[in-house]
Design a protein around this motif. Structure first.
Motif, PDB file in Angstrom:
ATOM      1  N   ASN A   1       3.734 -64.355 -17.586  1.00 25.43           N
ATOM      2  CA  ASN A   1       2.741 -65.475 -17.981  1.00 25.43           C
ATOM      3  C   ASN A   1       3.174 -66.829 -18.278  1.00 25.43           C
ATOM      4  O   ASN A   1       2.778 -67.362 -19.306  1.00 25.43           O
ATOM      5  CB  ASN A   1       2.566 -64.886 -19.683  1.00 25.43           C
ATOM      6  N   VAL A   2       4.228 -67.382 -17.334  1.00 21.69           N
ATOM      7  CA  VAL A   2       4.426 -68.666 -17.559  1.00 21.69           C
ATOM      8  C   VAL A   2       3.402 -69.132 -16.585  1.00 21.69           C
ATOM      9  O   VAL A   2       2.786 -68.873 -15.539  1.00 21.69           O
ATOM     10  CB  VAL A   2       5.756 -68.918 -16.506  1.00 21.69           C
ATOM     11  N   GLU A   3       2.736 -70.289 -17.226  1.00 20.56           N
ATOM     12  CA  GLU A   3       1.566 -71.093 -16.771  1.00 20.56           C
ATOM     13  C   GLU A   3       1.829 -72.274 -15.739  1.00 20.56           C
ATOM     14  O   GLU A   3       1.107 -72.380 -14.806  1.00 20.56           O
ATOM     15  CB  GLU A   3       0.595 -71.496 -17.824  1.00 20.56           C
ATOM     16  N   ARG A   4       3.050 -72.953 -16.176  1.00 22.72           N
ATOM     17  CA  ARG A   4       3.449 -73.980 -15.351  1.00 22.72           C
ATOM     18  C   ARG A   4       4.898 -74.112 -15.149  1.00 22.72           C
ATOM     19  O   ARG A   4       5.487 -73.488 -16.139  1.00 22.72           O
ATOM     20  CB  ARG A   4       2.479 -75.405 -15.778  1.00 22.72           C
ATOM     21  N   ILE A   5       5.070 -74.672 -14.173  1.00 20.12           N
ATOM     22  CA  ILE A   5       6.891 -75.025 -13.619  1.00 20.12           C
ATOM     23  C   ILE A   5       7.085 -76.212 -13.258  1.00 20.12           C
ATOM     24  O   ILE A   5       6.240 -76.787 -12.478  1.00 20.12           O
ATOM     25  CB  ILE A   5       7.217 -73.703 -12.916  1.00 20.12           C
ATOM     26  N   SER A   6       8.136 -77.052 -13.648  1.00 15.61           N
ATOM     27  CA  SER A   6       8.396 -78.173 -12.904  1.00 15.61           C
ATOM     28  C   SER A   6       9.342 -77.980 -11.634  1.00 15.61           C
ATOM     29  O   SER A   6       9.704 -76.732 -11.550  1.00 15.61           O
ATOM     30  CB  SER A   6       9.533 -78.860 -13.754  1.00 15.61           C
ATOM     31  N   SER A   7       9.378 -78.728 -10.705  1.00 14.70           N
ATOM     32  CA  SER A   7       9.980 -78.709  -9.395  1.00 14.70           C
ATOM     33  C   SER A   7      11.580 -78.364  -9.621  1.00 14.70           C
ATOM     34  O   SER A   7      12.089 -77.535  -9.156  1.00 14.70           O
ATOM     35  CB  SER A   7       9.961 -79.854  -8.659  1.00 14.70           C
ATOM     36  N   LYS A   8      12.124 -79.028 -10.892  1.00 18.24           N
ATOM     37  CA  LYS A   8      13.275 -78.710 -11.210  1.00 18.24           C
ATOM     38  C   LYS A   8      13.594 -77.087 -11.502  1.00 18.24           C
ATOM     39  O   LYS A   8      14.701 -76.627 -11.093  1.00 18.24           O
ATOM     40  CB  LYS A   8      13.701 -79.601 -12.347  1.00 18.24           C
ATOM     41  N   GLU A   9      12.776 -76.784 -12.392  1.00 17.98           N
ATOM     42  CA  GLU A   9      12.891 -75.266 -12.763  1.00 17.98           C
ATOM     43  C   GLU A   9      12.686 -74.223 -11.586  1.00 17.98           C
ATOM     44  O   GLU A   9      13.628 -73.207 -11.397  1.00 17.98           O
ATOM     45  CB  GLU A   9      12.121 -74.911 -13.835  1.00 17.98           C
ATOM     46  N   LEU A  10      11.630 -74.649 -10.677  1.00 23.19           N
ATOM     47  CA  LEU A  10      11.512 -73.927  -9.603  1.00 23.19           C
ATOM     48  C   LEU A  10      12.892 -73.935  -8.496  1.00 23.19           C
ATOM     49  O   LEU A  10      12.934 -73.114  -8.088  1.00 23.19           O
ATOM     50  CB  LEU A  10      10.152 -74.312  -8.818  1.00 23.19           C
ATOM     51  N   SER A  11      13.432 -75.109  -8.438  1.00 18.58           N
ATOM     52  CA  SER A  11      14.473 -75.400  -7.302  1.00 18.58           C
ATOM     53  C   SER A  11      15.575 -74.627  -8.188  1.00 18.58           C
ATOM     54  O   SER A  11      16.339 -73.893  -7.309  1.00 18.58           O
ATOM     55  CB  SER A  11      14.781 -76.689  -7.459  1.00 18.58           C
ATOM     56  N   ARG A  12      15.786 -74.515  -9.520  1.00 20.44           N
ATOM     57  CA  ARG A  12      16.761 -73.889  -9.911  1.00 20.44           C
ATOM     58  C   ARG A  12      16.824 -72.292  -9.654  1.00 20.44           C
ATOM     59  O   ARG A  12      17.776 -71.812  -9.264  1.00 20.44           O
ATOM     60  CB  ARG A  12      17.159 -74.122 -11.382  1.00 20.44           C
ATOM     61  N   SER A  13      15.782 -71.763  -9.880  1.00 22.09           N
ATOM     62  CA  SER A  13      15.823 -70.401  -9.708  1.00 22.09           C
ATOM     63  C   SER A  13      15.551 -70.077  -7.858  1.00 22.09           C
ATOM     64  O   SER A  13      16.162 -68.766  -7.827  1.00 22.09           O
ATOM     65  CB  SER A  13      14.266 -69.765  -9.957  1.00 22.09           C
ATOM     66  N   MET A  14      15.343 -71.074  -7.190  1.00 19.93           N
ATOM     67  CA  MET A  14      15.345 -70.720  -5.687  1.00 19.93           C
ATOM     68  C   MET A  14      16.644 -70.862  -4.907  1.00 19.93           C
ATOM     69  O   MET A  14      17.204 -70.488  -4.041  1.00 19.93           O
ATOM     70  CB  MET A  14      14.526 -71.723  -4.902  1.00 19.93           C
ATOM     71  N   GLY A  15      17.562 -71.882  -5.964  1.00 23.51           N
ATOM     72  CA  GLY A  15      18.927 -72.326  -5.272  1.00 23.51           C
ATOM     73  C   GLY A  15      18.845 -73.257  -4.272  1.00 23.51           C
ATOM     74  O   GLY A  15      19.624 -73.381  -3.483  1.00 23.51           O
ATOM     75  N   ILE A  16      17.719 -74.188  -4.441  1.00 22.07           N
ATOM     76  CA  ILE A  16      17.445 -75.302  -3.412  1.00 22.07           C
ATOM     77  C   ILE A  16      17.520 -76.419  -4.478  1.00 22.07           C
ATOM     78  O   ILE A  16      17.158 -76.437  -5.592  1.00 22.07           O
ATOM     79  CB  ILE A  16      16.476 -75.052  -2.352  1.00 22.07           C
ATOM     80  N   THR A  17      17.380 -77.691  -3.796  1.00 13.50           N
ATOM     81  CA  THR A  17      17.174 -78.790  -4.595  1.00 13.50           C
ATOM     82  C   THR A  17      15.773 -79.138  -5.031  1.00 13.50           C
ATOM     83  O   THR A  17      14.631 -78.533  -4.412  1.00 13.50           O
ATOM     84  CB  THR A  17      17.826 -80.251  -3.751  1.00 13.50           C
ATOM     85  N   ALA A  18      15.593 -80.079  -6.331  1.00 13.17           N
ATOM     86  CA  ALA A  18      14.129 -80.349  -6.572  1.00 13.17           C
ATOM     87  C   ALA A  18      13.282 -81.091  -5.500  1.00 13.17           C
ATOM     88  O   ALA A  18      12.167 -80.967  -5.371  1.00 13.17           O
ATOM     89  CB  ALA A  18      14.473 -81.087  -7.989  1.00 13.17           C
ATOM     90  N   SER A  19      14.180 -81.892  -5.323  1.00 20.16           N
ATOM     91  CA  SER A  19      13.680 -82.636  -3.937  1.00 20.16           C
ATOM     92  C   SER A  19      13.212 -81.852  -2.872  1.00 20.16           C
ATOM     93  O   SER A  19      11.894 -82.165  -2.252  1.00 20.16           O
ATOM     94  CB  SER A  19      14.441 -84.085  -3.633  1.00 20.16           C
ATOM     95  N   GLN A  20      13.906 -80.870  -2.567  1.00 22.40           N
ATOM     96  CA  GLN A  20      13.438 -80.117  -1.361  1.00 22.40           C
ATOM     97  C   GLN A  20      12.106 -79.241  -1.751  1.00 22.40           C
ATOM     98  O   GLN A  20      11.346 -79.092  -0.881  1.00 22.40           O
ATOM     99  CB  GLN A  20      14.651 -79.029  -1.171  1.00 22.40           C
ATOM    100  N   VAL A  21      12.033 -78.728  -2.993  1.00 25.07           N
ATOM    101  CA  VAL A  21      10.761 -77.900  -3.482  1.00 25.07           C
ATOM    102  C   VAL A  21       9.732 -79.095  -3.257  1.00 25.07           C
ATOM    103  O   VAL A  21       8.614 -78.645  -2.918  1.00 25.07           O
ATOM    104  CB  VAL A  21      11.161 -77.815  -4.973  1.00 25.07           C
TER     105      VAL A  21
END
Lengths: 217, 217
Positions: A33-53
């Motif tokens: 039930n997470v509604e929004r996510i920052s590129s930083k958080e998304l990148s952390r879970s993906m193991g890539i950089t936020a700028s890559q996201v």
């Protein structure tokens, strides 16, 4: 496949390869039930950089908003659409051995729009049975079946020695995609798409990483 | 992992990812008693350009000779060495369901130096059995087993809901690598290497290719 056109821009194969991972993470987030996510958080879970996201997702027209991040539900739906997951696919499984049965019992595929309609096997002891409520037919019945039933994808869970011959039969019957678990490189007409699952290569990649970290025990 | 040092040069991850494919093609060639191959022929079977092949293999010190091409046996052996395939790995399989049994019955792994020593399952009906002459033990016996027996790699063929917990147990017992078939992202200590087999993502990549080619039927 080197990429594809979405709107005006050409999307690189590397990005395309990452899309299913984005989709998986976003599905997990939605499940929590997470509604929004920052590129930083998304990148952390993906193991890539936020700028890559940001760079990846900008290629599809920038789903994010400054200071807000990404709307999970919207981004997931859009990536799903790009991946073709807003459509349903009918899949048949060739080979009802352990691997074919494992695929048939997998919980995720149906939920993602991949409907398993039938298994086929050469073993007369298998035919007539059901696996996870999916019927097992004789390989002799395959062509007849495909004349009368829709099938977009065939999962090839058969020995490598028979994979090419069966692939050609399937291509002749109008299959759109082959999910190839055999170790051979299939030669098929250009319009038929092949996705290989290379288990031995995956294991070699692991052995390489273990070797680099100091080797086995 | 971003690459590794072989001699002086840094090898990119993209090249590392291609090495198992080179190894597979070279093994096929060797099986057909082919003694040497040009970068052109190798590139054609691999589906990449000849200059890419030369560039990839040059990173390891240039195995090829002008006008001769590559010696298949030598190149295969060298790539095998880089991949760590000159060593043997002991593997255990967690989960003796269809997937675990499929892995256990796979013909290629033992031949490549991955020796499967044991399966583990929570189902009392499975324990005590043998699959492809490999014993199935109870999960309760896992820690005791690992104190007394070598295991470099564990294949996780269990539901995603239990994968993290079992991974941590294995890490505590000194496992070097996890071959993860579950759909979750494992959190493990840095020294433990993880290789994921993402079946759902592979299927999504196929659906994308089918969609791009015109969609399902």
């Amino acid at each position: 496949m080197d990429g594809f056109e979405e709107g005006k821009k050409k999307i690189s194969e590397a990005v395309i390869r990452r899309l299913p991972r984005y989709y998986r993470f976003l599905s997990e987030l939605q499940g929590r039930n997470v509604e929004r996510i920052s590129s930083k958080e998304l990148s952390r879970s993906m193991g890539i950089t936020a700028s890559q996201v940001r760079q990846d997702l900008n290629q599809f027209g920038g789903f994010g908003q400054q200071g807000y991040g990404y709307n999970v539900d919207y981004l997931r739906r859009e990536i799903g659409r790009i991946l073709g997951l807003n459509q349903t696919y009918t899949m048949i499984i060739i080979g009802a051995g352990n691997l074919g049965r494992a695929i048939c019992n997998h919980q995720n595929f149906d939920r993602r729009g991949f409907h398993i309609a039938a298994l086929f096997d050469i073993d007369p002891k298998m035919t007539g049975k059901e696996i996870n409520r999916v019927p097992v037919y004789s390989m002799d019945f395959l062509e007849t079946y495909l004349r009368e039933n829709r099938a977009d994808i065939a999962a090839l869970c058969i020995p490598s020695s028979r994979a090419q011959e069966v692939a050609m039969l399937l291509c002749g019957c109008g299959i759109k995609g082959l999910w190839n678990f055999s170790s051979i490189e299939l030669r098929v007409p250009e319009q038929v798409k092949v996705e290989n699952v290379r288990l031995t290569e995956s294991l070699m990649t692991l052995s390489f990483a273990i070797k680099e970290a100091g080797g086995p025990q």
